[in-house]
Design a protein around this motif. Structure first.
Motif, mmCIF file in Angstrom:
data_model
loop_
_atom_site.group_PDB
_atom_site.id
_atom_site.type_symbol
_atom_site.label_atom_id
_atom_site.label_comp_id
_atom_site.label_asym_id
_atom_site.label_seq_id
_atom_site.Cartn_x
_atom_site.Cartn_y
_atom_site.Cartn_z
ATOM 1 N N PHE A 50 11.278 12.104 5.276
ATOM 2 C CA PHE A 50 11.523 10.809 5.186
ATOM 3 C C PHE A 50 11.051 10.304 6.659
ATOM 4 O O PHE A 50 10.176 9.012 6.326
ATOM 5 C CB PHE A 50 12.828 10.372 4.778
ATOM 6 C CG PHE A 50 13.112 8.746 4.911
ATOM 7 C CD1 PHE A 50 12.737 8.005 3.710
ATOM 8 C CD2 PHE A 50 13.691 8.334 5.717
ATOM 9 C CE1 PHE A 50 12.829 6.621 3.891
ATOM 10 C CE2 PHE A 50 13.823 7.015 5.874
ATOM 11 C CZ PHE A 50 13.579 6.099 4.756
ATOM 12 N N LEU A 54 7.645 7.392 7.416
ATOM 13 C CA LEU A 54 8.052 6.105 8.027
ATOM 14 C C LEU A 54 7.246 5.931 9.246
ATOM 15 O O LEU A 54 6.751 4.809 9.365
ATOM 16 C CB LEU A 54 9.492 5.588 8.057
ATOM 17 C CG LEU A 54 9.822 4.427 8.564
ATOM 18 C CD1 LEU A 54 9.251 3.222 7.455
ATOM 19 C CD2 LEU A 54 11.439 4.239 8.661
ATOM 20 N N THR A 330 10.593 7.472 -1.531
ATOM 21 C CA THR A 330 11.268 6.435 -0.735
ATOM 22 C C THR A 330 10.476 6.409 0.729
ATOM 23 O O THR A 330 10.584 5.190 1.078
ATOM 24 C CB THR A 330 12.644 6.775 -0.536
ATOM 25 O OG1 THR A 330 12.863 8.256 0.078
ATOM 26 C CG2 THR A 330 13.370 6.966 -1.930
ATOM 27 N N GLY A 331 9.986 7.422 1.335
ATOM 28 C CA GLY A 331 9.442 7.174 2.494
ATOM 29 C C GLY A 331 8.242 6.349 2.463
ATOM 30 O O GLY A 331 7.945 5.319 3.402
ATOM 31 N N LYS A 332 7.382 6.580 1.484
ATOM 32 C CA LYS A 332 6.262 5.902 1.104
ATOM 33 C C LYS A 332 6.447 4.256 0.855
ATOM 34 O O LYS A 332 5.757 3.444 1.315
ATOM 35 C CB LYS A 332 5.365 6.491 0.151
ATOM 36 C CG LYS A 332 4.708 7.892 0.586
ATOM 37 C CD LYS A 332 3.859 7.657 1.892
ATOM 38 C CE LYS A 332 2.739 7.085 1.485
ATOM 39 N NZ LYS A 332 1.894 7.311 3.005
ATOM 40 N N LEU A 333 7.566 4.070 0.132
ATOM 41 C CA LEU A 333 7.978 2.879 -0.368
ATOM 42 C C LEU A 333 8.442 2.137 1.004
ATOM 43 O O LEU A 333 8.162 0.800 1.194
ATOM 44 C CB LEU A 333 8.983 2.647 -1.253
ATOM 45 C CG LEU A 333 8.608 3.247 -2.617
ATOM 46 C CD1 LEU A 333 9.881 3.400 -3.544
ATOM 47 C CD2 LEU A 333 7.638 2.297 -3.161
ATOM 48 N N ALA A 334 9.206 2.840 1.873
ATOM 49 C CA ALA A 334 9.877 2.104 3.005
ATOM 50 C C ALA A 334 8.537 1.994 3.926
ATOM 51 O O ALA A 334 8.449 0.726 4.745
ATOM 52 C CB ALA A 334 10.737 3.223 3.704
ATOM 53 N N GLU A 335 7.594 2.873 4.144
ATOM 54 C CA GLU A 335 6.353 2.509 4.967
ATOM 55 C C GLU A 335 5.757 1.201 4.387
ATOM 56 O O GLU A 335 5.355 0.500 5.265
ATOM 57 C CB GLU A 335 5.275 3.880 4.723
ATOM 58 C CG GLU A 335 4.088 3.523 5.527
ATOM 59 C CD GLU A 335 3.098 4.378 5.192
ATOM 60 O OE1 GLU A 335 1.879 4.336 5.398
ATOM 61 O OE2 GLU A 335 3.578 5.689 4.581
ATOM 62 N N SER A 336 5.469 1.142 2.878
ATOM 63 C CA SER A 336 4.910 -0.186 2.466
ATOM 64 C C SER A 336 5.576 -1.292 2.822
ATOM 65 O O SER A 336 4.828 -2.289 3.092
ATOM 66 C CB SER A 336 4.740 0.098 0.974
ATOM 67 O OG SER A 336 3.904 -0.944 0.452
ATOM 68 N N SER A 337 6.810 -1.200 2.645
ATOM 69 C CA SER A 337 7.620 -2.379 2.968
ATOM 70 C C SER A 337 7.292 -2.777 4.503
ATOM 71 O O SER A 337 7.462 -4.105 4.612
ATOM 72 C CB SER A 337 9.033 -2.127 2.647
ATOM 73 O OG SER A 337 9.176 -1.723 1.368
ATOM 74 N N TYR A 338 7.554 -1.977 5.290
ATOM 75 C CA TYR A 338 7.362 -2.067 6.784
ATOM 76 C C TYR A 338 5.990 -2.890 7.035
ATOM 77 O O TYR A 338 5.924 -3.838 7.674
ATOM 78 C CB TYR A 338 7.566 -0.770 7.516
ATOM 79 C CG TYR A 338 7.200 -0.953 9.134
ATOM 80 C CD1 TYR A 338 8.169 -1.225 9.935
ATOM 81 C CD2 TYR A 338 6.159 -0.644 9.397
ATOM 82 C CE1 TYR A 338 7.913 -1.540 11.193
ATOM 83 C CE2 TYR A 338 5.555 -0.727 11.146
ATOM 84 C CZ TYR A 338 6.730 -1.211 11.618
ATOM 85 O OH TYR A 338 6.411 -1.497 13.206
ATOM 86 N N THR A 341 6.166 -6.574 5.479
ATOM 87 C CA THR A 341 6.869 -7.389 6.106
ATOM 88 C C THR A 341 6.168 -7.624 7.591
ATOM 89 O O THR A 341 6.650 -8.803 8.332
ATOM 90 C CB THR A 341 8.503 -6.971 6.390
ATOM 91 O OG1 THR A 341 8.183 -5.583 7.091
ATOM 92 C CG2 THR A 341 8.898 -6.886 5.131
#
Length: 387
Positions: A50, A54, A330-338, A341
């Motif tokens: 994860f 990120l 979840t790591g790719k989703l967190a990366e995309s969210s980062y 934003t």
């Protein structure tokens, strides 16, 4: 990580009911009875995957901040700091696709009298050199002084045709060349970060005197790939070691910071992998020791050692695979969210996904190799005598 025991329990229960394999049934029943015990085994490796996903988003954001999105990179070197031989050698540096000279018109500071005197930056280049330094250029004719017009820029829009601009030449500024702004124009489109964007005149090299212009810059153009930029910078440093180089649109300190951060992340990931694998081996060994009475009972009723080893592997591989799959998603989703934003132009990057998937497969392989020796030892039946 908190949902992993619930998912492991649900999947183990479903598989145990549907399978007819003794090995898979034993492994799933064990995970169904004790689903929480797998967390301490796989937590470190799952969080490591994860974190790697990120961290890739952080590097993407840093790279976009420090590097322009244009496919070319411009370098500006003061012409006064170069000899004619160095100027010629810089044009032939490996990786340089085009070169030109920009020069600013002369302003007599003693005669300003508080009034604003118009200035014009001229690009000394041929039509072919201009085409290599911009996105597109229409209407260019070699051998003629022409006006440069970029519809997306306001540079030079207030200048009227017929205006004359003086340019000084020679070491003592002894020669002056007056260039008149013509009505014939070249419509071009410059890159977002370009040394050509401030020029309003295209002057052919044949129209200039033999002396070197004053207030001039040598402009080099190359690809914007980081390796290409470093190659050109090394070539410039080899030809003119003390020359001052201005990179248009690139933050050199940012590129150096990226290199440092990548090194730190690589060291951190290697250390995390070592610690995670060590923690996994310790936790798997601990679980194997706790299950020695149950394993002994299974072996005494006729289970073969190979069956027990397979059960041990499946008990660990199933929750580990679930955890790694969740970590990748979840790591790719967190990366995309980062990235979203942070205002990044890239919202979903799949460049590092194959590498992360390969790393996850390697983690599973290490887990299998770590569990195999734990069930292959001769177990003393005295362990279950009191039971």
């Amino acid at each position: 990580m908190l949902t992993l025991p619930l998912l492991s329990h649900a999947l183990a229960r479903r598989l145990a009911r549907s399978t007819r394999s003794l090995t898979l049934n034993l492994a799933m029943r064990r995970n169904e009875v004790e689903p929480g015990s797998t967390m301490r085994v796989v937590t470190g490796l799952v969080l490591l995957v994860f974190a790697a996903s990120l961290a890739q988003g952080v590097l993407i954001q840093l790279e976009q901040v420090t590097r322009p999105s244009a496919p070319v990179q411009d370098y500006s070197v003061p012409l006064a700091s170069l000899t004619p031989e160095q100027q010629r050698d810089l044009a032939g540096v490996q990786g340089v696709r085009a070169h030109a000279v920009t020069m600013d018109s002369w302003v007599d500071l003693e005669k300003l009298d508080g009034t604003l005197q118009e200035q014009a930056t001229a690009l000394v280049a041929t039509c072919d050199q201009l085409a290599r330094m911009v996105r597109r250029a229409e209407g260019c004719r070699d051998g003629k002084v022409m006006r440069l017009v970029d519809p997306n820029s306001s540079v030079g829009s207030d200048l009227t045709p017929g205006t004359s601009f003086p340019y000084r030449f020679g070491a003592a500024k002894a020669k002056t060349l007056n260039i008149t702004l013509p009505s014939e124009r070249i419509v071009y489109s410059a890159y977002p970060a370009s040394a050509v964007g401030n020029a309003v005149l295209l002057v052919p090299p044949s129209a200039l005197p033999a002396a070197r212009p004053d207030s001039a810059q040598l402009v080099l153009t190359s690809g914007s790939d980081p390796d290409r930029v470093r190659q050109v910078l090394d070539g410039i440093a080899a030809v003119a070691p003390i020359a001052e180089i201005e990179l248009i649109g690139v933050n050199i300190q940012g590129l150096e910071q990226i290199a440092v951060i990548e090194t730190l992340l690589a060291v951190g990931m290697i250390m995390g992998l070592v610690i995670g694998v060590a923690a996994f081996i310790v936790a798997a060994t601990d679980r194997a020791v706790e299950r020695r009475p149950q394993v002994t009972a299974i072996m005494l009723i006729g289970a073969r050692a190979r069956t027990v080893r397979t059960v041990q592997c499946v008990q660990v591989v199933l929750p580990l695979s679930i955890g790694l799959a969740l970590a990748l998603v979840t790591g790719k989703l967190a990366e995309s969210s980062y990235l979203i934003t942070g205002g990044s132009a890239v919202h979903w990057d799949v460049a590092g996904t194959p590498l992360l998937a390969l790393a996850a497969a390697g983690v599973v392989a290490v887990a299998i190799a770590g569990t195999l020796p734990l069930a292959g030892r001769r177990i003393d039946p005295e362990l279950i005598r009191r039971d």
